[in-house]
Design an enzyme around this catalytic site. Sequence first.
Site, PDB file in Angstrom:
ATOM      1  CG  ASN A  19      -0.290   0.162   2.531  1.00  0.00           C
ATOM      2  OD1 ASN A  19       0.429   1.145   2.718  1.00  0.00           O
ATOM      3  ND2 ASN A  19      -0.497  -0.748   3.473  1.00  0.00           N
ATOM      4  NE  ARG A 135      -4.432  -3.977  -0.111  1.00  0.00           N
ATOM      5  CZ  ARG A 135      -3.751  -4.107   1.028  1.00  0.00           C
ATOM      6  NH1 ARG A 135      -4.180  -4.907   1.967  1.00  0.00           N
ATOM      7  NH2 ARG A 135      -2.635  -3.430   1.220  1.00  0.00           N
ATOM      8  CG  HIS A 164      -8.107  -2.402   4.168  1.00  0.00           C
ATOM      9  ND1 HIS A 164      -6.938  -2.699   4.843  1.00  0.00           N
ATOM     10  CD2 HIS A 164      -8.377  -3.483   3.375  1.00  0.00           C
ATOM     11  CE1 HIS A 164      -6.505  -3.896   4.469  1.00  0.00           C
ATOM     12  NE2 HIS A 164      -7.348  -4.395   3.584  1.00  0.00           N
ATOM     13  CG  ASP A 166     -10.126  -0.627   8.556  1.00  0.00           C
ATOM     14  OD1 ASP A 166      -9.366  -0.208   7.659  1.00  0.00           O
ATOM     15  OD2 ASP A 166      -9.821  -1.588   9.303  1.00  0.00           O
ATOM     16  CB  CYS A 260      -5.620  -1.790  11.098  1.00  0.00           C
ATOM     17  SG  CYS A 260      -5.980  -0.534   9.920  1.00  0.00           S
TER      18      CYS A 260
HETATM   19  N1  ARG Z   1       0.217  -3.444   5.870  1.00  0.00           N
HETATM   20  C1  ARG Z   1      -1.138  -3.903   5.958  1.00  0.00           C
HETATM   21  C2  ARG Z   1      -1.699  -4.113   4.574  1.00  0.00           C
HETATM   22  O1  ARG Z   1      -1.388  -3.342   3.694  1.00  0.00           O
HETATM   23  C3  ARG Z   1      -1.971  -2.961   6.740  1.00  0.00           C
HETATM   24  C4  ARG Z   1      -3.360  -3.454   6.982  1.00  0.00           C
HETATM   25  C5  ARG Z   1      -4.227  -2.462   7.673  1.00  0.00           C
HETATM   26  N2  ARG Z   1      -5.467  -3.031   7.990  1.00  0.00           N
HETATM   27  C6  ARG Z   1      -6.669  -2.426   7.886  1.00  0.00           C
HETATM   28  N3  ARG Z   1      -7.705  -3.032   8.325  1.00  0.00           N
HETATM   29  N4  ARG Z   1      -6.793  -1.262   7.293  1.00  0.00           N
HETATM   30  O2  ARG Z   1      -2.455  -5.031   4.308  1.00  0.00           O
END
Ligand code: ARG
Length: 266
Positions: A19, A135, A164, A166, A260
Site C-alpha cells: 500500500n 483489496r 481499506h 476502515d 486495523c
Molecule cells: N500493511 C497492511 C496491509 O497493507 C496494513 C493493513 C491495515 N489493515 C486495515 N484493516 N486497514 O495489508
Amino acid sequence: MSHILVCPPDYFDIEYEINPWMRVSNQVEVERAKSQWYELMRVLEQEVGALLERMQPVQGLPDMVFTANAGSVMGRRAVPSRFRHPERQREEAHFEAWFRSHGYEVTVLDKELYFEGAGDLLGFPDARFGGYRKRSEIRAYARLSEIFECEIIPVELVDSRFYHLDTCFCPLSGGELLYYPPAFDYYAQAAMADRVAPERRMVVPEFDALKFACNAVCVGKHVVLPAGCEATMQMLDARGYQPHPVPLSEFMKSGGSAKCLTLALD
Ligand code: ARG
C-alpha cells in the site's frame, strides 16, 4: 462487554510494500512499536473496558498484527479473509484455524474471491457497507450477504491511500458515521447519504483523515483513535463521545492504526 481479537506485534515489520504508506526503507522501530501496541491494549482494557482475546503471532507474517483483516464475524458465524496479495495470503490459514478452534461456524470463500474482513466490511445493524476495488472485490459482497443473510451495500474506494474501508469510514455506536467522503466515488457517497441522515454524518478533515482519524475503535461512548487528530476529537467530544488518543506512528508506516489492530468479535 466488548470482545476484541488482537495479535501481539512480536514479528511486526515492513518487509514488503503493498500500500502507498509502506516503504521497506522506512523501517519500524521495534521497541517503539511494541510500547505503542501495549499502550493501545491498556487503553482498550482499562479505559474502555474491552475484553481482549490474544492470538499467537507467527514469525514471517509481519502484518498479522492487523487482526481487522482476519475475517468478518457476525454472531457465531465467521468468514476468514482471502487476501489479494500473496504476502498476506499466508495469514489466512492461521486466522481460519483461530475461528475454528474458538467454536465459530466457519464458511470459506473461493480462493480468488478477495475479501479482507472487517477492514472492508463495516456498518450499522441496519446498513452494512463493503469497500471494494483496492483489496476486496465487489463480487465478494454478493456471497457474503448470502452467508450472513443481510444486505451489504458495496462502496468503491477511489484513493489508494485509503485502500481499506476502515481507513476512511467509521460507524459509531450512536448511529453517527465518521468518514472521509473524498475516498469514495460519487455513487458510494450517494449510497451513504441515502442510508445515514445528514445530522448523523461527521466529515473528517483531510489533515485528520491522513492521520487515520477514521481508523478508530468505538465501544459504547468511547472512541480510541490515533493521536494527533484534534479536529476529530473535538467533533467526537461535541457529540458526547469520549476520545482516547493513542500514538500509533509505527503502525502508520504499514498503513494501519487503531482499528486495523483489532477485530470486534461481537
Ligand atoms: N500493511 C497492511 C496491509 O497493507 C496494513 C493493513 C491495515 N489493515 C486495515 N484493516 N486497514 O495489508
